[in-house]
Design a protein around this motif. Structure first.
Motif, short mmCIF file in Angstrom:
data_model
loop_
_atom_site.label_atom_id
_atom_site.label_comp_id
_atom_site.label_asym_id
_atom_site.label_seq_id
_atom_site.Cartn_x
_atom_site.Cartn_y
_atom_site.Cartn_z
N ARG A 26 -30.09 -67.15 23.75
CA ARG A 26 -30.21 -66.21 22.48
C ARG A 26 -31.39 -65.27 22.05
NH1 ARG A 26 -25.75 -67.28 19.00
NH2 ARG A 26 -24.44 -68.95 20.10
N GLU A 68 -16.56 -74.37 15.93
CA GLU A 68 -17.99 -74.07 15.05
C GLU A 68 -18.52 -76.33 16.10
OE1 GLU A 68 -17.74 -72.46 11.36
OE2 GLU A 68 -16.83 -74.56 10.90
N ARG A 71 -19.75 -76.02 19.06
CA ARG A 71 -22.00 -75.53 19.53
C ARG A 71 -22.13 -76.83 18.83
NH1 ARG A 71 -22.56 -69.57 16.08
NH2 ARG A 71 -24.96 -69.88 15.97
N HIS A 75 -25.07 -78.26 20.64
CA HIS A 75 -26.87 -78.06 20.87
C HIS A 75 -27.41 -79.74 20.95
CE1 HIS A 75 -30.36 -76.39 18.96
NE2 HIS A 75 -30.33 -77.50 18.08
N SER A 106 -25.31 -70.42 9.30
CA SER A 106 -25.82 -70.81 10.63
C SER A 106 -27.12 -70.78 10.93
CB SER A 106 -25.21 -70.34 11.39
OG SER A 106 -25.34 -68.67 11.77
N PHE A 110 -28.26 -74.68 11.90
CA PHE A 110 -28.94 -75.40 13.15
C PHE A 110 -30.31 -75.60 12.85
CE2 PHE A 110 -25.04 -73.30 14.43
CZ PHE A 110 -24.55 -74.12 15.27
N ARG A 135 -33.40 -71.88 17.06
CA ARG A 135 -33.30 -70.42 18.42
C ARG A 135 -32.48 -70.73 18.80
NH1 ARG A 135 -36.26 -68.55 22.30
NH2 ARG A 135 -34.87 -68.91 24.04
N SER A 138 -28.74 -70.90 16.80
CA SER A 138 -28.80 -69.71 16.33
C SER A 138 -29.76 -68.69 16.24
CB SER A 138 -27.75 -70.24 14.82
OG SER A 138 -27.57 -68.89 14.56
N ALA A 141 -32.05 -69.54 12.86
CA ALA A 141 -32.20 -70.48 12.80
C ALA A 141 -33.60 -70.92 12.65
CB ALA A 141 -31.07 -71.66 13.42
N THR A 190 -21.28 -63.25 13.72
CA THR A 190 -21.71 -62.14 14.29
C THR A 190 -21.93 -62.19 16.16
OG1 THR A 190 -23.62 -64.13 14.07
CG2 THR A 190 -23.47 -62.28 12.37
N THR A 191 -22.55 -63.79 16.70
CA THR A 191 -21.98 -64.06 17.67
C THR A 191 -21.91 -63.29 18.96
OG1 THR A 191 -22.82 -65.84 17.86
CG2 THR A 191 -22.13 -65.45 19.52
#
Ligand code: PMV
Length: 327
Positions: A26, A68, A71, A75, A106, A110, A135, A138, A141, A190-191
């Motif tokens: 990211r 979600e 994800r 993380h 998000s 995050f 980062r 997200s 974040a 958004t991703t």
């Protein structure tokens, strides 16, 4: 006990992040700049528990989708790798605002998860290292961790793409009047939308123009020049949405209420009220004003449509550890 709780603010970008140069890490295509919001907070408690078979993830007053949850677990794996452990954790999180309302759940999510999980394990990371880690969960974040007004650097190396505070929350009493015209989940994540950025014929021009825009923004901040700041905010919002709209497939986040508010902002400025808009990946509109104009602008919004709900935000500190846990 390996347990900690963190509170993180959402943030509103004045110069926006749109597009990645590296999906895995990211890494953004461009620098961005934001203000933390006190009216949109996420609180998260993480506890590492011996012999727990898998991570458990709970959202108070709502539900995470499987995507979600995955994800969040990915993380946690990043954090476990840093900590040198495979121990699973119980995670409980609570938002003070509607999820998916384009108010950056998000980002605060995050940021809170990163700081709570590192705190729970006792990982001694610097603020800069925490922003790099957040980062990866997200992008935006990372901007919710430092205090107040925050600059996220674009870079090709992971360790160099971090966020730092340029001025504390108290520096300038700006307000973000977030007008929620639609609180349903956003249409395009958004991703996914960002992955298509390079299909827009305008993405390169956008990236090329950011350095100049950041310079102008530093001047506006230094001089506390509100009209200059407002012009930059509005211009960059329109610029980002122009890229989104011209992607393949096109992403149009606005609805008729969004546009009615944009029109109203132009009209209010003509009447002499210094107010500017910005919009993220959703239909809701953030009205940026100085403290003295808050009442007037809220009154005007209510007059325009009494059904809109409003979250009034002041600039906020970054992510902090608190002593009170959610479980
Ligand atoms: O929240 P993310 O990391 O998926 O990115 C969101 C990007 C925008 O909100 C549209 C712009 C920004 O810089 O916050």
């Amino acid at each position: 006990m390996k347990k900690a709780t963190a509170v993180a603010p959402a943030n509103i970008a004045f110069i926006k992040y749109w597009g990645k140069r590296d999906n895995q890490e990211r890494l953004p295509l461009n620098d961005s700049f934001s203000m933390n919001l006190d009216g949109a907070l996420t609180t998260t408690t993480v506890e590492f528990i011996e012999n727990l078979q898998e991570d458990s993830v709970e959202l108070v007053g709502g539900e995470f989708s499987d995507k979600e949850k995955q994800r969040i677990i990915r993380h946690m794996d990043r954090i476990r790798e840093k900590a040198g452990t495979s121990m699973k954790a119980k995670i409980v999180t609570k938002n003070s605002f509607p999820k998916g309302a384009g108010s950056a759940s998000s980002a605060s999510g995050f940021a809170a998860l990163t700081v709570a999980a590192c705190g729970a394990w006792g990982l001694a990371l610097s603020e800069k290292e925490l922003t790099v880690l957040a980062r990866e969960g997200s992008g935006s974040a990372c901007r919710s961790i430092p205090n107040g007004f925050v600059w996220w650097h674009a870079a090709s190396q992971s360790q160099e793409s971090y966020a730092e505070s340029l001025c504390p929350a108290q520096y300038w009493d700006l307000r973000d009047i977030l007008v929620i015209v639609d609180d349903s989940m956003k249409q395009v994540a958004t991703t996914d939308a960002m992955d298509q950025v390079k299909t827009s014929p305008f993405w390169e021009q956008r990236v090329e123009g950011i350095t100049e825009k950041m310079k102008a923004l530093f001047t506006a901040l230094k001089e506390k020049n509100f009209p200059l700041l407002g012009e930059i905010i509005e211009e960059d919002c329109l610029n980002m949405h122009a890229v989104m709209m011209t992607q393949e497939p096109s992403v149009l986040y606005w609805n008729s209420h969004t546009m009615a508010l944009m029109d109203a902002v132009y009209a209010w400025r003509k009447e002499g009220v210094p107010v500017y808009f910005t919009i993220d990946a959703g239909p809701n509109v953030h009205l940026i004003v100085e403290a003295g104009n808050v009442d007037d602008v809220i009154h005007k919004v209510k007059h325009l449509d009494p059904n809109f709900s409003i979250i009034h935000n002041t600039p906020h500190k970054g992510t902090t550890i608190i002593g009170e846990h959610l479980f």
